[in-house]
Design an enzyme around this catalytic site. Structure first.
Site, mmCIF file in Angstrom:
data_model
loop_
_atom_site.group_PDB
_atom_site.id
_atom_site.type_symbol
_atom_site.label_atom_id
_atom_site.label_comp_id
_atom_site.label_asym_id
_atom_site.label_seq_id
_atom_site.Cartn_x
_atom_site.Cartn_y
_atom_site.Cartn_z
ATOM 1 N N ARG A 177 9.953 -6.584 0.591
ATOM 2 C CA ARG A 177 9.750 -5.151 0.346
ATOM 3 C C ARG A 177 11.067 -4.363 0.459
ATOM 4 O O ARG A 177 11.066 -3.240 0.935
ATOM 5 C CB ARG A 177 8.698 -4.585 1.311
ATOM 6 C CG ARG A 177 7.883 -3.444 0.683
ATOM 7 C CD ARG A 177 7.113 -2.625 1.694
ATOM 8 N NE ARG A 177 6.180 -1.725 1.016
ATOM 9 C CZ ARG A 177 5.831 -0.538 1.470
ATOM 10 N NH1 ARG A 177 6.292 -0.098 2.623
ATOM 11 N NH2 ARG A 177 4.983 0.214 0.807
ATOM 12 N N ASP B 196 3.959 2.037 11.450
ATOM 13 C CA ASP B 196 3.766 0.928 10.510
ATOM 14 C C ASP B 196 4.801 -0.173 10.767
ATOM 15 O O ASP B 196 5.795 0.037 11.469
ATOM 16 C CB ASP B 196 3.913 1.477 9.084
ATOM 17 C CG ASP B 196 3.109 0.695 8.063
ATOM 18 O OD1 ASP B 196 2.767 -0.467 8.340
ATOM 19 O OD2 ASP B 196 2.841 1.243 6.987
ATOM 20 N N ASP C 284 -5.127 -2.662 4.638
ATOM 21 C CA ASP C 284 -4.757 -1.855 3.470
ATOM 22 C C ASP C 284 -5.853 -1.886 2.416
ATOM 23 O O ASP C 284 -5.800 -1.137 1.454
ATOM 24 C CB ASP C 284 -3.455 -2.390 2.841
ATOM 25 C CG ASP C 284 -2.229 -1.734 3.449
ATOM 26 O OD1 ASP C 284 -2.381 -0.726 4.171
ATOM 27 O OD2 ASP C 284 -1.112 -2.226 3.196
HETATM 28 C C1 GLA Z 1 1.761 0.010 4.542
HETATM 29 C C2 GLA Z 1 0.549 0.680 5.124
HETATM 30 C C3 GLA Z 1 -0.021 1.666 4.140
HETATM 31 C C4 GLA Z 1 1.025 2.681 3.800
HETATM 32 C C5 GLA Z 1 2.251 1.991 3.270
HETATM 33 C C6 GLA Z 1 3.403 2.972 3.085
HETATM 34 O O1 GLA Z 1 1.424 -0.820 3.483
HETATM 35 O O2 GLA Z 1 -0.389 -0.274 5.498
HETATM 36 O O3 GLA Z 1 -1.167 2.292 4.677
HETATM 37 O O4 GLA Z 1 1.322 3.427 4.943
HETATM 38 O O5 GLA Z 1 2.713 0.972 4.134
HETATM 39 O O6 GLA Z 1 4.537 2.347 2.627
#
Ligand code: GLA
Length: 740
Positions: free
Chosen positions: A436, A471, A541
């Protein structure tokens, strides 16, 4: 008295009337295991449960003597709890009993998250000291029994009492021997967007395990396993739970030996671990929480839910009702400005939503995921009045303001990386694996933790911020710390997670009023360690309601409703493209901490009315949805997986909400009743479908007995017309209220 030590037999007995844990000093001085399971009468000898030696064939070594902290190299050929590499002698250890002390309550574990008590009467702890005389190595085993829970919390400390440094190659938090092997191994496994699916397999001879080597507990396996008798159901049968309060590389392993004894070990994954203990130094190991249920998986989950909600989660938000939030991520991704955010917040506020969360993209120059992590300064192109300006405008709308951060990361394209390229984890002279477009900061280094703390403290002080979503979006590769000498690189992963805990601890202490929600690409670090700092977590997610049935069901095996954030998202769903009715999306997300993750400005007037009704409904039953007893009724992992049903019941059993879900519709269904559980059989309940629409098969409100609802069940499919009209992804909710 919860713990007794009989000096004449050297037998330790932890008993709270629900469970017993019994061990004793064996003839050779080692500390042997006798029993963990249903309560046995205290004050009696149980030495017959664990023989000192195998009485069979004299030409055999390696027979199944059960020890509390087994070592290798001297006749026990199964997986050990501890492996040391002393500088000056062999790796053989003979850990002999050298004393014990019984303490009221439960001591904290230094630098590590753990369950706790608020009053000494809630638990008792025994510390048992074991010593290997030739090397001077000391192991202290800690056992805590809680007065009201079928749970024993274990951990261990290893101290080098010798004169030479010692390398700890393996040090488990707990090891437990069970006398037979007729168990199913239940694990919670998956990957990103399908975390914590229930996987069940019978034990076989040899070793079987789940583990992580990712630097986080991971999406793939949770640091939690169950051993359940093959016939165990939600309501009946024996089950043991093993849960590790740890967020890094873990191992949960079971070995079945040729004589059908079963050894379970749980702790830091030895594969990526090697810790040097200088003379006099001590290593504290994470906590393992062992639970026993003689009444099925439901009771096992009840035990973990109560303990983890009340005595693992901490802080002001532990017992508070959690706000219904809206998160802008799936509504805007990186493409927003203040007007767009305020439009979302305003529309959400009109529907009763209480908290607006600004997700990724507010800092540095982050227009996509290739830059700016580490630069925690507001992007004035998007937010000209800064975080403070935006937060105040959100508050003026009548909502609270929340913020996304990803503190452990750095983008190559960032000021932080330009200034401190050496802060990113990587092996000198080798390329770093990309993921990423970001790298991980070396949180094993205290100066980096200090930097992050002061930076984030400034951010959190700069605006009225009520909530933080923390996160962590990639795993660790090329594990190596520039701050560790070559012979100490095996300490890196554990030191990293200790750094994460330190940063969390300092931030939650500095900002006790902020609600922290953990996240790791969804549920990639959804574990009891993080739960000790952040009382709720982003479960996955995957916001599709059908996928969420399995994810939330699996998660609920060990984690309480109050820890599971669940959002209603737009359709077609962004992860799977499925179009699930709004009512069913809400009916799934209600069971947990509700949020919305969509653009409310594009909803039709009917949809806005429906969402307002959902938020209102949720608020009026919030206590139940967040803190009620969660009862699993019909598994989405069984019977073809086309259905699920569960319910949340108030502690006093006066109220409950039942959810039933059918994925694909079938022609010509027969009538279908679900038997409820956890109600008061003597009470009478008003049963109200929600929303109460005219075509609902249950029709008008009816009053039925708790016994009737539990034994005869509630009708979810009554006639064919009803289901044919409703199509796929059907759900039904019933509110139960005790009358008179
Ligand atoms: C992760 C989180 C998502 C969001 C993205 C933002 O994937 O799980 O909910 O916050 O990052 O980049």
């Amino acid at each position: 008295m919860l713990i007794s030590w009989d000096e004449s037999t050297n037998q330790l007995h932890l008993c709270n009337g629900r469970i017993s844990y019994i061990a004793r000093v064996l003839e050779d001085g080692s500390f042997g295991h006798l029993h963990f399971g249903p309560a046995l009468t205290p004050g009696r000898s149980y030495r017959h449960l664990g023989p000192d030696r195998f009485e069979g064939f004299s030409n055999r070594v390696g027979e199944p003597i059960a020890r509390e902290y087994p070592t290798g190299g001297s006749g026990d050929f199964r997986v050990p709890a501890v492996v040391l590499e002393p500088a000056d002698s062999s790796p053989v250890l003979h850990l002999a009993y050298a004393g014990h002390r019984i303490l009221p309550g439960k001591p904290a574990l230094p630098g590590l998250p753990a369950t706790y008590v608020e009053a000494d009467e809630e638990a008792e702890t025994v510390e048992v000291l074991l010593r290997d005389e030739p090397s001077g190595i000391e192991v202290t085993l800690l056992y805590t029994i809680f007065a009201d829970a079928p749970v024993v919390a274990r951990s261990a400390r290893i101290r080098n009492g010798g004169a030479q440094p010692v390398r700890v190659r393996c040090a488990m938090s707990a090891s437990l021997d069970l006398p037979d092997a007729s168990w199913d191994f239940v694990q919670l496994s998956g990957t990103w967007a399908r975390e914590r699916h229930v996987v069940t397999r019978p034990l076989v001879p040899g070793r079987q395990s789940v583990a992580s080597l990712r630097g986080a507990s991971g999406h793939e396996h949770n640091p939690f396993i169950v051993l359940a008798r093959p016939a165990t159901t939600e309501e009946a049968g024996e089950a043991y739970g093993f849960s590790l309060v740890y967020s890094g590389n873990f191992l949960a392993e079971v070995e079945v030996d040729p004589f059908d004894s079963t050894r379970v070990r749980l702790g830091i994954n030895p594969e990526s671990f090697c810790w040097t203990l200088d003379p006099g130094a001590e290593l504290a190991l994470p906590e393992a929480v062992l639970a026993y249920s003689g009444a099925g998986l439901g009771a096992l989950s009840d035990a973990y839910h109560l303990l983890y909600r009340q005595r693992l989660a901490r802080g002001a938000w532990r017992d508070r009702e959690r706000p219904v939030l809206i998160n802008n991520w799936e509504a805007t991704y990186f493409d927003f400005n203040e007007d767009r955010l305020l439009a979302i917040a305003g529309a959400a506020q009109e529907m009763g939503i209480e908290l607006f969360v600004l997700d990724d993209g507010w800092f540095g120059k982050r227009d996509d995921d290739t830059s700016s992590l580490g630069d925690w300064f507001v992007d004035r192109r998007k937010l000209p009045d800064g975080l403070d300006g935006l937060a105040r405008k959100v508050e003026a709308l009548g909502m609270r303001f929340g913020l996304w951060i990803e503190p452990e990361m750095v983008s190559r394209r960032s000021r932080l990386f330009e200034e401190h390229p050496d802060w990113a984890i990587g092996v000198p002279g080798r390329p770093r694996t990309e993921s990423r477009d970001q790298l991980v900061l070396d949180l094993s280094r205290p100066e980096i933790v200090d930097h992050l703390f002061s930076l984030l403290r400034d951010v959190l002080r700069s605006a009225p911020i009520s909530y933080v979503k923390w996160d962590m979006n990639r795993n660790i590769t090329e594990p190596y710390s520039a701050a560790l000498s070559a012979d100490r690189q095996g300490e890196f992963f554990h030191r990293y997670i200790l750094g994460v805990y330190d940063l969390y601890d300092r931030l939650v202490t500095e900002f006790p009023e902020i609600l922290f929600e953990s996240c790791a690409g969804g549920g990639g670090r959804f574990d009891p360690g993080i739960l000790a700092y952040a009382p709720q977590g982003w479960t996955s997610d995957d916001t599709d309601a059908v996928e969420r049935l399995r994810i939330q069901w699996g998660t609920s095996l060990v984690y309480p409703l109050s820890s599971m954030a669940a959002h209603v998202a737009a359709v077609p769903n962004h992860q799977v493209g499925r179009v699930v009715p709004l009512q069913t999306r809400a009916a799934v997300a209600f069971f947990g901490v509700l949020g919305y993750e969509l653009d409310p400005t594009v909803l039709s007037p009917d949809e806005r009315r429906a969402v307002a009704g959902q938020v209102d409904f949720y608020k009026s039953h919030r206590e139940l949805f967040q803190r009620g007893r969660f009862v699993r009724l019909r598994s989405p992992f069984e019977g073809g997986g086309n259905e699920a049903a569960w319910m949340a019941v108030a502690d006093d059993r006066r109220r409950a909400v039942v959810g039933w879900y059918q994925i694909l519709n079938h022609p010509e269904p027969g009538p279908d009743r679900i038997r409820l559980r956890g109600l008061d059989p003597a009470a009478r309940y008003r049963v109200m479908p929600w929303p109460s629409v005219g075509d609902m098969m249950a029709g008008d409100t009816i009053v039925r007995g708790g016994d009737d609802l539990m034994h005869a069940g509630i009708l979810v499919i009554a006639n064919r017309r009803d289901t044919v009209e409703r199509g796929d992804f059907l759900s039904r909710l019933f509110v139960l209220e005790a009358v008179e």
